[in-house]
Design an enzyme around this catalytic site. Structure first.
Site, PDB file in Angstrom:
ATOM      1  CE1 TYR A   1      -3.586   0.816   4.482  1.00  0.00           C
ATOM      2  CE2 TYR A   1      -2.598  -0.781   6.707  1.00  0.00           C
ATOM      3  CZ  TYR A   1      -3.139   0.006   5.170  1.00  0.00           C
ATOM      4  OH  TYR A   1      -2.019  -1.373   3.845  1.00  0.00           O
TER       5      TYR A   1
ATOM      6  CE  LYS B   1      -3.762   1.306  -0.976  1.00  0.00           C
ATOM      7  NZ  LYS B   1      -4.217   0.640   0.257  1.00  0.00           N
TER       8      LYS B   1
ATOM      9  CB  VAL C   1       0.044  -5.572   4.546  1.00  0.00           C
ATOM     10  CG1 VAL C   1      -1.404  -4.510   4.369  1.00  0.00           C
ATOM     11  CG2 VAL C   1      -0.616  -6.025   3.035  1.00  0.00           C
TER      12      VAL C   1
ATOM     13  CE1 TYR D   1      -4.839  -0.739  -4.698  1.00  0.00           C
ATOM     14  CE2 TYR D   1      -5.351  -3.637  -4.798  1.00  0.00           C
ATOM     15  CZ  TYR D   1      -5.287  -2.072  -3.699  1.00  0.00           C
ATOM     16  OH  TYR D   1      -5.388  -1.947  -2.258  1.00  0.00           O
TER      17      TYR D   1
ATOM     18  CB  SER E   1      -1.058   0.492   1.178  1.00  0.00           C
ATOM     19  OG  SER E   1      -1.814  -1.160   0.567  1.00  0.00           O
TER      20      SER E   1
END
Length: 313
Positions: free
Chosen positions: A249, A75, A267, A197, A72
């Site tokens: 998160y 992103k 992660v 993705y 992530s």
């Protein structure tokens, strides 16, 4: 690399050595991400830190030259690329608020009628992927080229085994895309969006490469080596604000309280953060805490800002 005008006299070499030695002697906490089987195969004891200072100095300790799946953290790069492309019109399709819930929540997306709360939860990153798919014929390779440019490392690549593992087990991400498609907030074939993705999340980098790539967010949007403007000052400010409030998160508030640097976790066990005007830093340790963030990564960054006595606050 551009020189910093700051009067930063911190002994980062000894500081990082102390942090690394202290944390390395503590028992491992947490577990590697096992819902992506390829990530569960990684040796959990690996631990590395890299800090790239605005002066051009680079400080590495531990497994800072070992490649890992950034997950992530990508992103941030995909958002930066979409932001360059769309400008402020980007925010018509997603918000900028902390989610206050799980990063892969379907319930929040249903409640908010297909508009993701922010670009760093999975739904938001999928909308960003959709935007990039709309614009380029080979969007995943365009994003990869952008990451290579930021890190000044042409060898950065996808881990195709990780991408395949994510595709095989990415049912919730598929559900998020389909739900947003039903609300009209996905414009392309969901299969193309998911392929984009899964591939970009599989990108492998070392701590040093990741810290180098994040320097642009510490330099007001300028590439630290070429001086090229990658983002405007305003865009860089907003990117850092989003990392500060949404980068971890539903642990983002606790992270801000403990660390006080804009950053993003993944992660795969990586964490990258910036102290604008001073440095970028990346930490990697695969075991995750209950919120999905690297336990040692968060601890290392907390010690960094505590021992140096400096954060953005």
């Amino acid at each position: 690399m551009q020189k910093s005008h700051s009067t930063d006299h911190t002994d980062y070499r000894n500081t990082l050595d102390r942090i690394f030695n202290d944390i390395s002697h503590q028992p491992l906490q947490g577990h590697a991400a096992d819902y992506i089987p390829e990530l569960a195969k990684v040796n959990p004891s690996q631990f590395g830190i890299s800090l790239c200072h605005s002066s051009g100095e680079v400080y590495n300790v531990g497994d800072a030259q070992t490649k890992f799946s950034i997950q992530s953290i990508v992103k941030v790069f995909s958002l930066a690329l979409a932001y360059r492309l769309k400008g402020e019109a980007l925010w018509q399709r997603l918000g900028v608020e902390p989610s206050g819930g799980a990063f892969n929540s379907l319930a929040l997306l249903e409640f908010e009628q297909g508009i993701p709360r922010n670009p760093f939860i999975n739904a938001g990153a999928l909308v960003i992927a959709d935007i990039l798919v709309s614009h380029w014929v080979n969007p995943k390779y365009t994003l990869l080229a952008f990451v290579r440019q930021l890190a000044n490392t042409p060898s950065i690549d996808f881990n195709l085994s990780v991408a395949a593992s994510e595709a095989m087990h990415g049912h919730r991400n598929a559900a998020l895309v389909q739900l947003m498609k039903s609300f009209g907030n996905i414009h392309n074939d969901p299969r193309d969006v998911l392929d984009m993705y899964f591939h970009i999340c599989s990108i492998e980098m070392t701590c040093q490469e990741l810290a180098q790539a994040f320097l642009v967010f510490a330099h007001g949007g300028q590439h630290p080596i070429t001086g090229e403007t990658m983002l405007s000052l305003s865009q860089t400010k907003r990117m850092n604000a989003l990392m500060q409030t949404c980068g971890f998160y539903d642990e983002s508030g606790d992270y801000s309280f403990r660390v006080g640097l804009p950053g993003k976790s993944g992660v795969g066990g990586g964490v990258a953060a910036v102290h604008p005007g001073h440095y970028s830093v990346a930490v990697w340790s695969p075991p995750l805490n209950a919120k999905g963030n690297s336990a040692r990564g968060i601890a290392a960054l907390e010690q960094l800002t505590t021992q140096t006595g400096v954060s953005i606050f």
